[in-house]
Design an enzyme around this catalytic site. Structure first.
Site, PDB file in Angstrom:
ATOM      1  N   SER A  74       9.149  -2.369  -2.350  1.00  0.00           N
ATOM      2  CA  SER A  74       9.630  -3.116  -1.174  1.00  0.00           C
ATOM      3  C   SER A  74      10.516  -4.239  -1.698  1.00  0.00           C
ATOM      4  O   SER A  74      10.371  -4.647  -2.866  1.00  0.00           O
ATOM      5  CB  SER A  74       8.440  -3.724  -0.435  1.00  0.00           C
ATOM      6  OG  SER A  74       8.871  -4.663   0.535  1.00  0.00           O
ATOM      7  N   TYR A 105       0.421  -8.543   0.095  1.00  0.00           N
ATOM      8  CA  TYR A 105       1.371  -7.416   0.061  1.00  0.00           C
ATOM      9  C   TYR A 105       2.421  -7.632  -1.028  1.00  0.00           C
ATOM     10  O   TYR A 105       2.687  -6.751  -1.846  1.00  0.00           O
ATOM     11  CB  TYR A 105       2.033  -7.286   1.442  1.00  0.00           C
ATOM     12  CG  TYR A 105       3.022  -6.142   1.568  1.00  0.00           C
ATOM     13  CD1 TYR A 105       2.574  -4.825   1.638  1.00  0.00           C
ATOM     14  CD2 TYR A 105       4.389  -6.375   1.637  1.00  0.00           C
ATOM     15  CE1 TYR A 105       3.482  -3.770   1.769  1.00  0.00           C
ATOM     16  CE2 TYR A 105       5.302  -5.333   1.770  1.00  0.00           C
ATOM     17  CZ  TYR A 105       4.841  -4.027   1.837  1.00  0.00           C
ATOM     18  OH  TYR A 105       5.735  -2.989   1.959  1.00  0.00           O
TER      19      TYR A 105
END
Ligand code: NAP
Length: 260
Positions: free
Chosen positions: A143, A156
């Site tokens: 990501s 995350y």
């Protein structure tokens, strides 16, 4: 056909980005094994792909956070296909948001277990045969949160930064063995993960869903969400013979949100 005679093992292949990658690979002749926790979703994608492209498929119920589950899934794939995968896509992932003071240890561990240790488990299962074969592709769906931070995503972002560390180190370790290891770093993609994020913003801020979506879109200079097919197009390049010169990279598919 760019991936004829190749077997791709794709985690989180039941929906979203994993599903799009499975379609892109099968269109180029790859057999695909799809692993996720929701059996009905991997079954349905495996059936759709088999009937559309005529390639061999396998649906596997598997929690990547659980080493035994992963071992069983790879053994089952090996039994059906007569060997381990040529291409591994570590795509399974979870994303929850919370201020750091509300990020409890369970939430922290969940992110590391699925996003980072799940990648470790599947890579450990796939790599020995790739080394024997002298050919392999490992593609980690990280990501832009693996490169930069943002409020409310400490767990995350930490897990995705970890995925980039693993990617870069392993790429250097196995680069001489015909194996490439790369990461893809998407911005906001139009999948259920982003829809859940929008629902969460609505619940926590009282914004409308349209306003929440506009905020996410504006994070990109293209003022839009990325599509899963755009992420899959890069995965296909990395998986193919043409992509052999790309190793140890973390490539953004984010419309220019992050410029490093
Ligand atoms: P999604 O629609 O929520 O799909 C996630 C997939 O991962 C599902 O198939 C899910 O299936 C599977 N999964 C989750 N936990 C798992 C586990 N413990 N074991 C096995 N499979 C598991 O999300 P997506 O948007 O396609 O995201 C795919 C990847 O891209 C993730 O790694 C995510 O972090 C990354 N990413 C997404 C975005 C975005 O904006 N959407 C942006 C950057 C990066 P089950 O729930 O059935 O297990």
């Amino acid at each position: 056909m760019k991936l004829a005679n190749k077997l791709a093992f794709i985690t989180g292949g039941g929906r979203g980005i994993g599903r799009a990658i499975a379609f892109a690979f099968a269109r180029e002749g790859a057999s695909v094994a799809l692993a996720a926790r929701t059996r009905a979703q991997v079954d349905s994608v495996a059936n759709e792909i088999a009937s559309e492209f005529g390639v061999e498929t396998l649906a596997l119920e598997c929690d990547v956070a659980d080493a035994e589950n992963v071992g069983r899934a790879f053994a089952r794939a090996s039994e059906q296909f007569g060997g381990g995968p040529d291409i591994l896509v570590n795509n399974a992932g979870i994303a929850e948001t919370a201020p750091f003071t509300k990020t409890d240890e369970a939430m922290w561990q969940r992110h590391l277990a699925v996003n980072l240790t799940g990648t470790f488990h599947c890579t450990s299962a796939a790599l020995p045969e790739m080394l024997e074969r002298g050919w392999g592709r490992i593609i980690n769906i990280a990501s832009i949160a693996g490169k930069t931070g943002a409020p409310y995503i400490s767990a995350y972002a930490a897990s995705k930064h970890g995925v980039l560390g693993l990617t870069r180190s392993l790429a250097l370790e196995v680069g001489a063995n015909g194996i490439t290891v790369n990461a893809i770093c998407p911005g906001y993609v139009d999948t259920e993960m982003t829809s859940r994020g929008i629902a969460n913003i609505v619940a926590k801020t009282g914004k409308s869903a349209d306003d929440a979506l506009s905020t996410l879109k504006r994070a990109s200079p293209q003022n839009r969400l990325v599509t899963a097919a755009e992420v899959a197009a890069l995965a296909l390049l990395l998986a193919s013979e043409e992509g052999r010169g790309i190793n140890g990279q973390a490539i953004n598919v984010d419309g220019g949100t992050v410029l490093f």
